[in-house]
Design a protein around this motif. Structure first.
Motif, PDB file in Angstrom:
ATOM      1  N   GLU A 139      96.016  41.295  49.956  1.00 15.30           N
ATOM      2  CA  GLU A 139      96.315  40.551  51.187  1.00 15.30           C
ATOM      3  C   GLU A 139      96.437  41.511  52.371  1.00 15.30           C
ATOM      4  OE1 GLU A 139      97.648  39.494  48.301  1.00 15.30           O
ATOM      5  OE2 GLU A 139      96.631  37.563  48.299  1.00 15.30           O
ATOM      6  N   GLU A 149      93.142  42.042  53.868  1.00 11.28           N
ATOM      7  CA  GLU A 149      92.708  40.913  54.690  1.00 11.28           C
ATOM      8  C   GLU A 149      93.410  40.915  56.049  1.00 11.28           C
ATOM      9  OE1 GLU A 149      90.335  38.168  53.652  1.00 11.28           O
ATOM     10  OE2 GLU A 149      89.880  40.113  52.746  1.00 11.28           O
ATOM     11  N   TYR A 194      91.593  40.922  59.667  1.00  9.82           N
ATOM     12  CA  TYR A 194      91.629  39.739  60.534  1.00  9.82           C
ATOM     13  C   TYR A 194      92.853  39.696  61.459  1.00  9.82           C
ATOM     14  CZ  TYR A 194      87.908  38.036  57.515  1.00  9.82           C
ATOM     15  OH  TYR A 194      86.733  37.912  56.817  1.00  9.82           O
ATOM     16  N   ARG A 206     102.461  30.981  52.540  1.00 10.53           N
ATOM     17  CA  ARG A 206     101.266  30.214  52.876  1.00 10.53           C
ATOM     18  C   ARG A 206     100.027  30.939  52.355  1.00 10.53           C
ATOM     19  NH1 ARG A 206     102.253  29.808  59.331  1.00 10.53           N
ATOM     20  NH2 ARG A 206     104.528  29.524  59.301  1.00 10.53           N
ATOM     21  N   THR A 207      98.953  30.176  52.264  1.00  8.87           N
ATOM     22  CA  THR A 207      97.660  30.765  51.903  1.00  8.87           C
ATOM     23  C   THR A 207      96.688  30.420  53.027  1.00  8.87           C
ATOM     24  OG1 THR A 207      98.172  30.367  49.577  1.00  8.87           O
ATOM     25  CG2 THR A 207      95.909  30.964  50.100  1.00  8.87           C
ATOM     26  N   PRO A 208      96.766  31.124  54.130  1.00 13.76           N
ATOM     27  CA  PRO A 208      95.959  30.788  55.304  1.00 13.76           C
ATOM     28  C   PRO A 208      94.514  31.255  55.157  1.00 13.76           C
ATOM     29  CG  PRO A 208      97.195  32.773  55.741  1.00 13.76           C
ATOM     30  CD  PRO A 208      97.623  32.300  54.379  1.00 13.76           C
ATOM     31  N   ASP A 209      93.632  30.592  55.891  1.00 19.79           N
ATOM     32  CA  ASP A 209      92.257  31.064  56.009  1.00 19.79           C
ATOM     33  C   ASP A 209      92.231  31.994  57.223  1.00 19.79           C
ATOM     34  OD1 ASP A 209      89.552  31.488  56.483  1.00 19.79           O
ATOM     35  OD2 ASP A 209      88.984  29.452  55.892  1.00 19.79           O
ATOM     36  N   LEU A 210      92.477  33.270  56.989  1.00 20.06           N
ATOM     37  CA  LEU A 210      92.617  34.231  58.079  1.00 20.06           C
ATOM     38  C   LEU A 210      91.337  34.353  58.901  1.00 20.06           C
ATOM     39  CD1 LEU A 210      94.553  37.009  56.135  1.00 20.06           C
ATOM     40  CD2 LEU A 210      95.500  35.373  57.768  1.00 20.06           C
ATOM     41  N   SER A 211      90.202  34.274  58.224  1.00 12.99           N
ATOM     42  CA  SER A 211      88.929  34.361  58.929  1.00 12.99           C
ATOM     43  C   SER A 211      88.757  33.190  59.898  1.00 12.99           C
ATOM     44  CB  SER A 211      87.775  34.376  57.921  1.00 12.99           C
ATOM     45  OG  SER A 211      86.535  34.331  58.594  1.00 12.99           O
ATOM     46  N   GLU A 212      89.045  31.982  59.425  1.00 17.09           N
ATOM     47  CA  GLU A 212      88.907  30.795  60.276  1.00 17.09           C
ATOM     48  C   GLU A 212      89.902  30.830  61.428  1.00 17.09           C
ATOM     49  OE1 GLU A 212      87.566  27.249  61.847  1.00 17.09           O
ATOM     50  OE2 GLU A 212      86.664  28.597  60.375  1.00 17.09           O
ATOM     51  N   GLU A 213      91.134  31.273  61.167  1.00 18.88           N
ATOM     52  CA  GLU A 213      92.143  31.355  62.230  1.00 18.88           C
ATOM     53  C   GLU A 213      91.675  32.283  63.342  1.00 18.88           C
ATOM     54  OE1 GLU A 213      95.885  32.501  60.612  1.00 18.88           O
ATOM     55  OE2 GLU A 213      96.310  30.513  59.764  1.00 18.88           O
TER      56      GLU A 213
END
Length: 217
Positions: free
Chosen positions: A24, A27, A31, A139-146
């Motif tokens: 993580e 990532e 991002y 949380r398990t966020p979509d870091l790329s999309e954010e």
């Protein structure tokens, strides 16, 4: 998995977050946002802790209380650093982080080492750590999309600012043109340069203005 914490020591909510493990962390390095400030225990293994500043805030002017929250959370999430007193926490803007070929997962260096600041932590302050841990969310966020969404919003803001700037430039140009035209007409209609019929007649050897007009025609 990313852990999120909330600090309210400045009177407003500040988001602090960190990765669950080195994967993580990798990532988060990739991002991060320009408003992010990275924290780590100096010379020891620890979580990568990030503080997300508000736009316009400077990483060089983080309040002492908020800095303490970030440093204490970083210390508490270092296996070795949590056991020791008198450790040093380093911090720098996310944009100053650098990955080079051959680096291990989660490992970073710096673009400009002179942009790394240090804060001394004498000991763990349980009240601070416990207060922050009570706010923790997993949380398990979509870091790329954010990040894509954020950059899209930034481009929209920049376009709007550019549009307003151009409108202001056009307005200024129009006002300057209007002023220039007013000065031009003022010169043409300057009374000091106007002549009466009598003056014209006198300057023409006594000839009547009507005679002059007939000659012109």
């Amino acid at each position: 998995m990313v852990y999120y914490f909330t600090s309210n020591v400045t009177g407003s909510s500040s988001m602090i977050y960190m990765g669950k493990d080195k994967f993580e962390n990798e990532e988060l390095i990739k991002y991060g946002w320009p408003e992010d400030v990275w924290f780590h225990v100096d010379k020891l293994s620890s979580a990568h802790v990030y503080l997300r500043l508000e736009k316009g805030q400077s990483w060089e002017n983080i309040s002492e209380d908020l800095l303490t929250d970030c440093a204490q959370l970083t210390k508490a999430n270092s296996i070795e650093g949590n056991k020791k007193n008198n450790i040093v926490i380093i911090y720098t803007p996310w944009s100053n982080l650098k990955k080079t070929p051959g680096m291990e997962t989660g490992q970073v260096t710096f673009v400009r080492p002179n942009m790394v600041k240090r804060v001394h932590v004498e000991k763990r302050i349980n009240d601070v750590v416990n207060r922050l841990n009570k706010t923790r969310e997993e949380r398990t966020p979509d870091l790329s999309e954010e990040k894509i969404v954020r950059e899209r919003e930034e481009r929209s803001v920049r376009r709007e600012e550019e549009k307003k700037r151009k409108q202001e430039d056009l307005k200024v140009q129009a006002e300057r043109k209007k002023e220039a035209e007013a000065r031009s007409y003022g010169h043409v209609l300057n009374e000091t340069k106007m002549k009466s019929n009598r003056a014209i007649s006198e300057s023409s050897g006594g000839r009547d203005v009507l005679d002059l007009e007939e000659d012109f025609m």
